[in-house]
Every structure is written in structure tokens, then in C-alpha cells.
Design a protein around this motif. Structure first.
Motif: not given
Lengths: 446, 446
Positions: A149-154, A308-310, A312, B28, B140, B322-323, B326, B329-330
Motif C-alpha cells: 500500500q504505502s509504496l504503491s505509488g513509488d 522517491n522515498a529513498g 526506509l 510522478m 516517506a 520526493a519522499p 512518495s 502517491m501511495g
């Protein structure tokens, strides 16, 4: 008569398996009923517990206990099934039956999921049920849900994790005490940190199953456990730790999942979308300053690197009854909530279908320890083998060890297949008595 | 004609605000359209961008850009609204209008959420829209979703976080270089790590808003920013860091949210459910071996302690375009997925309604630095003040500093109101020249 029209219908829960995790799930359902009701929006009722031995006293009302798992799952008053029995069969068939009957399933069964998520996820889709498995990877640590979920746009590029508590306990102990592997294993077995048969843990099968699940989620691609390159940690010695320390590194059992470029002779990414995945599990050196180096004992951690999140990191207890049950309960509350309010948990997403590269094609760094008889000539001969195959050496250390000398070579990144050939050629050199150990180095930018 | 009956309808997205985060979200959406479509199950189309100054060139098709935010949100072809303009007004009204029209909203607006989540969550419920705000806390790092979902079956007892990048950058720099606060702030402003007006960060307003959001989620209780006890970090000095180092500690700006027992004279938890919450933001000493001590510079981390999960840590980049994008976007992918497949993101859960305890009732440990004129008599007099009020001292250090001596006192846990009185009494002692600094110590078991 009480007007119950405004009361949401209670949801029936069946728990399959009453080991460490199952008994904690049952306890939490019984103790926190009121809080759970408010979080779900309806009461969660434990209506059955399937066990192998019904005579074992578990402090559960006897009428809830059954050995007939199939009938329990089939009961119309069961809405949610918690599968914590483990193993492929009969778990696979039981979960399939539950999903086919539209019941949502929460499972911690990584071995099953690593190979059969696809089949089960399709059943869940078809019958509009939830299949949730946060507890299957890294115990209490939320990592499945953040990936889905959380990283679904990255765009996730790499995931490196310590996902097996037993091997991390053993390696942490070895780093501290430099005892022999066999002695540490015996001690760990006595403490309950290792199974009587430790194969699944120490040979990396458990970590490989988790790596397959994580890679599938991170890269939207179906990866099974058999596609994961795997090496155990039973041959790691105190000498390996000493050699790692000389590089300011420690040794961890790592699961590494990453995107890699296309192989040689294949079209590059930009041309043909020929990106591939590398998924592997092995003991490796990592720099002491890497965040995973400090993850000790029975703790787990997963580092995720995304565009984008870098970077984690998710850290916590990776095993144990209560931590794993916490993850199961989170899934159960969410699946129950979906039964009350409608909607479904996001399921499998495997549209990308990236190929998994064979280990030989992957670029890694190797750390080789060689025993050499002739110090003066050995270094030149050894260096020559690397040079001939175009592999760049980052450092060489020589240490005297009685009449023999030890040569420790750390390479830059090179193809595994080439590094493998070099190790074989080195072993055949006259001046090399033996190639004592070959380990990878992970977690460096170069 | 193309048969489009099998094609899911594209979803329209409006982005409100084109600062660091908004421009990354737009990028994005434009670059990853194909991947997003497969994850959502329908195309996500950027259909409008609301800005203050339409003449600023952003590389976006001019027909997408508008200054009329209200009309953009009201458009029937907008299904999802990303609010990244910040501030309370007009964001509050705009989001309310979007939700009322059944549009799902993704926001990173912590100041707004800290005080108005309740109002907005109710609107979302009533109109069956999603209100998502992973990006509002810790950039992020997935922490909102793990709290709402993954830990929904557990009981969270404490949450300690570094949730403000600017103050963590300043304190990390101070720990390394022992420059003055004013000089470091000027340098940070030049580098873009601090705003021209740094008040919201350095006085803890930003962290307090995040603490309110985190506490609300963790404890199923509505907590607003005004209920968060807050102290800034502008008076932290190099001497404070030196004194912290003497205790093997460093200093971090912490957000602490925890369950505490009922106050004295009030019924205990077991009798009357009189549990309370403590929510506070201040600079505090923490042991160097605490996982948060190593979180440096612009990174954020949140440690969560739960009954069953044990201690979890979430770590990553807490700010930046960006973070943060991210996380936005999620949320956007998940909210869009709900539009396609039905269902809603789990919303606010505030059934517990625990009262927030005033700071005076909280038990903390204090670290006091005193300048004393008469070393021999001072220690006895100082110790007497603590003893008289029943506060136990963990350690006392004396240091000569020219003609004066410095006394550093570290207490065990005691009520803040009592510790406050002691500090006042100490300042009035003849042998005490001044109470130079009073800081809390967090992250110790006792």
C-alpha cells in the motif's frame, strides 16, 4: 425483547493450529474483545479452534475445540479463518476451501505463500474474500502492508533484509563470543531459538520463502522460493568474523531482492524493457555502519530503497508467538472491517512479470580468504587470475598464520559466474593451499 | 469504433498546490502513468493543478493550470484531490467541499489534520470518500498506515519519534560541531534545511501537530495540537550536549505519546478505566544506545511499543519533495483503487476518548545543570531540596568551571509539577548562582 436491528452481526472466527502463534491469537481475541469490536465495527467471536490433539488442555472451552478442520471451516457461522498451522499440506487445500466459500483468510504461512500465493490470490479475487499475510514475513514488523500500500505509488529498486531470527541469533552470538557454530547451535536449541531440526533456518529455506514473498510484492512480479538463490550459514566460522572485522564489517544472513540490468547480449532496459530481478539469500559481509549491522539477536529488519522515498527501514521482533500474533490480529481486524463495511484488501499485483536472473549473471562483491604457501609468488599469481578475467580488486590483506600465510582479497563488483571461475582457478594454483572461504560483501555503494 | 466497455473509466486527479511536494506528485503522475494504471486498475489522469501564480512556468500544459481551486475541485471529472498547499485556510474548506462531493482526498497537511481530522473524517464517512494522510507525518516513512491497520489488533503503549527534520538537522549539527544555535540556524537556512521564519519547526509547533495525529491514531482518541505540551529547542547549547555526553546521551527533539496511569486521588485503571494519555514535544536527553540516538540530520524515525508486537521502529526521510510525494502517491493509488474496486480506507477510530493528562501530572526524569558558588555547602542544600519533595536522585556530577562549580543532577522518574517546584526552590537557594538548564531524559527503563 431487545431491538437488535441496529447491532451489526457478530463475525465468527476459526483459528487453525494452536502452536505459539495460534494460542496468542486466541488469547488476544478473548482478552481484547471489547476493543476489537470497536475497531472492527462488529463483535469478533472465536467460534472454533482446530487442533491435532484435542486432549491437550489449552484453557479453551472444550466445545470450541475440534480436530475436524474441514468441517469447522465449512460452518456457515465462520466468516474469517486464521491459518497458523504451517506447512504446505493440508494448509493449501484448507485455505482454498475457505476462500472459495467467501471467507477471508489470515495466514502466517510463508512456505505456502512463497509458492502458492498466485493460486490463492486468484481464489480470493474470484470469491471477493481477503487473503492477508503480514505475519508471514518479519513477524510483528509491518512490511507487507507498507510494500503493497504505502509504496504503491513509488518504484522500489532494492530490498535488503534480515528476515530469519534463528540465523541472526546464531550469527550475533558468533560475532560476540567466537564459539564454534555447532556449540552455538546446541545452546540456541536449548534456549528455544533454534528448532531440533534447524535445516529450514540455517540453510536459508525460511529466508528464501520470505525473500520470494517480498520480491513479489516489491516488484509486482510472481517470484517463487525455487527462484531464489540460496546458501546456508553453517560454514561461517569465527575466522570469517575476524576477517570481516578487518574490513570494518560484520556478517549477516541477508535476503537481497533487487532490480538488475539486462544480461550481456540482451537489449538494455531503455530499448526493450529487459529489466530483471535478482533474489538471493546468503550470509554476507556488511559494513558496520550499515543500518542492518546493528540488528542483533532475534530482531529482524528490512531496508527498502525506492526512487522517491529513498531509504526506509522497518525494524522489530521477527518471530515469537505474541509478535507474530500481533501481525495476525492486525490483518484479522482489517479483514473483519472489510466484511462489515465492504471493500477488499489490495491483493496480488503481478503485472510486471520481470524475469529472475540466474545467480551467475548478478554483480556482487566477493571476499575471499586463501591459504597460500609461498607468500612472495602467491600474491602475483592470485592477482593475475583476477586481472585475466577483468575483475578489479579493491583490497588485498596478507596475514601470517604459522608457516602459512593468509591472503584476503576483496573485489569490486563483478559477475558471479566470473568470480566463481576465479575461485576455481585459484584453488588450482600451485601457490594456493586452499580457498578457505568465499563470501559476498553487500551494502556498499561500490 | 473501439469497444471501450471493458476499459475501466479513467480517474481524474486534481493537485492543489505546486510547491516541492505538489510538483513531485505531478511529475510522478506524468512519468509513471502506465505503472500506476496497472496498480490502480484504471488510468489516473492529472486533470488540473491549482496554483497561486499562474504565470510561473512549471512545464505543465497551460490548460491544466488554474487559480480557481474551488471550480477545479467541483468539476465532475475530478475524482481525487491531492491537497499539498498547506495551512488551515482555505485548505480546510476546500477539502470539506471535495469530501462532501464524494471525492477522495489525499493530504500532507499536518497543521490542518492536527485540529480538524475529526470534522473532515466525519465528512468522509458521510459521503463514503477516503481521507488519507500518510504524508502528513514523517514524510516517506509509512507510519500512519501501520498504526491504523497493522497494529489495529494490538495495544500500543508508547510512541517516541523524531518527526521534525529541521530541528534534527540543527541538533545533529550541534552534536558534531558545537557551534552556537544562531550560527547553525543561519547555515541551515542557507542550505534550505530551515525556513526563513523557523518558528514552526524550532518551537515545536510542527512536531506537536504530528504528535497529535500520531497519538490520535495510536490511542483511538481525538488529540489536538493544543493538547500537546510543547517546548522549543532554541535554548539548547553546546554545553548541554557536553553534559549529555557525560551521561552517555545525546539530545534529540522528541515527540512522546504514551498511556499513563490515572492521577493521584483518582481511581486506578482497574477500577474505573481512568487511564490517561501524555503527549509532549521537547528536546530531551536520550541514551546513545537508544535506536533514536543514531537518527541523524534530516532523517525521521518513530519507535512504537505495543503489548504484543514489542518495540518496532520505522526509519526514513522525514521531509523533502520526493519522499513526501512518495507517501502522497501511495495514498492516491489506494484511494483510486477503492474508487475502482469499492471499499474505503479505514478511517478515524476514536472510541477510547482517553483524557490527556496535564504536563504537571506526568512522570519524567530531569537533568538539571546548576551553577553553584559554594561547592561544599551547595551539594547538601541541593540534595535537600530533592529529598524534601521525595524525588530520588540517580546521579550528581560536580565540575569546576573557573571560580564557580557546576552541579549536574539526574533524577529518577518524578512528577513534572514536583520537579518544577524543585527547580524554582533551587534557583532561590543562596548557594545556587543559577539554574542553567533543565532538560528531560527519555528512553530509559528507569
Amino acid at each position: 425483547m431487545v431491538d437488535r436491528t441496529q447491532q451489526p452481526r457478530a463475525l465468527g472466527v476459526a483459528v487453525i493450529g494452536m502452536g505459539n502463534v495460534g494460542s496468542q491469537v486466541v488469547r488476544m481475541l478473548q482478552v481484547h474483545g471489547d476493543e476489537l469490536r470497536q475497531r472492527v465495527g462488529a463483535p469478533l467471536e472465536l467460534r472454533g479452534v482446530a487442533v491435532r490433539n484435542p486432549h491437550h488442555d489449552r484453557g479453551i472451552a472444550p466445545e470450541l475445540v475440534t480436530t475436524d478442520t474441514e468441517s469447522l471451516i465449512a460452518r456457515p457461522d465462520i466468516d474469517l479463518v486464521v491459518e497458523v498451522m504451517g506447512g504446505i499440506d493440508p494448509a493449501r487445500e484448507l485455505i482454498a476451501k475457505a476462500l472459495t466459500a467467501g471467507k477471508s483468510v489470515v495466514t502466517a504461512n510463508k512456505a505456502l505463500l512463497a509458492d502458492y500465493t498466485s493460486e490463492l490470490a486468484q481464489l480470493a479475487d474470484r470469491h471477493r474474500a481477503d487473503l492477508c499475510f503480514e505475519a508471514a514475513v518479519a513477524g510483528a514488523i509491518p512490511v507487507v502492508r507498507p510494500l503493497i500500500q504505502s509504496l504503491s505509488g513509488d518504484r522500489i529498486n532494492r530490498l535488503v533484509g534480515i528476515v530469519n531470527g534463528t540465523t541472526n541469533y546464531l550469527l550475533s552470538a558468533m560475532a560476540e563470543r567466537s564459539d564454534r557454530y555447532e556449540d552455538l547451535l546446541a545452546a540456541a536449541q536449548e534456549l528455544g531459538y533454534a528448532e531440533a531440526d534447524p535445516t529450514a533456518d540455517v540453510e536459508g529455506h525460511d529466508a528464501a520463502a520470505k525473500a520470494a514473498i517480498l520480491a513479489s510484492l516489491a516488484f509486482h512480479t510472481r517470484v517463487t522460493a525455487t527462484q531464489v538463490y540460496r546458501q546456508g550459514m553453517t560454514r561461517i566460522s569465527a575466522e570469517d568474523f575476524a576477517a570481516a572485522a578487518a574490513e570494518d564489517c560484520t556478517i549477516k544472513m541477508l535476503a537481497v531482492c533487487e532490480r538488475v540490468d539486462a544480461g550481456p547480449g540482451e537489449p538494455a532496459i531503455a530499448d526493450g524493457g529487459k529489466e530483471r530481478l535478482a533474489v538471493r539469500v546468503y550470509p554476507a559481509l556488511i559494513p558496520r555502519k550499515h543500518p542492518l549491522a546493528a540488528v542483533d539477536s532475534a530482531f529482524n529488519a528490512v531496508v527498502v530503497e525506492a526512487d522517491n522515498a529513498g531509504r526506509l527501514m522497518f525494524y522489530g521482533q521477527g518471530a515469537g508467538g505474541a509478535p507474530t500474533a500481533s501481525a495476525v490480529m492486525g490483518d484479522l481486524v482489517m479483514a473483519a472491517r472489510n466484511k462489515v463495511h465492504g471493500g477488499r484488501a489490495p491483493g496480488e499485483s503481478v503485472y510486471a512479470e520481470l524475469p529472475v536472473a540466474p545467480i551467475g549473471d548478478i554483480l556482487t562483491r566477493h571476499h575471499l580468504r586463501l591459504t597460500v604457501s609461498d607468500r612472495a609468488g602467491a600474491l602475483a599469481a592470485v592477482a593475475g587470475e583476477f586481472a585475466r578475467r577483468g575483475v578489479s580488486i579493491a583490497s588485498v590483506r596478507q596475514q601470517l598464520d604459522g608457516s602459512h600465510a593468509q591472503l584476503v582479497v576483496l573485489t569490486h563488483h563483478a559477475r558471479e559466474s566470473v568470480l566463481d571461475q576465479i575461485a576455481k582457478s585459484l584453488a588450482a594454483l600451485d601457490s594456493v593451499t586452499s580457498v578457505t572461504s568465499v563470501l559476498r560483501l553487500e551494502g556498499t555503494e561500490e
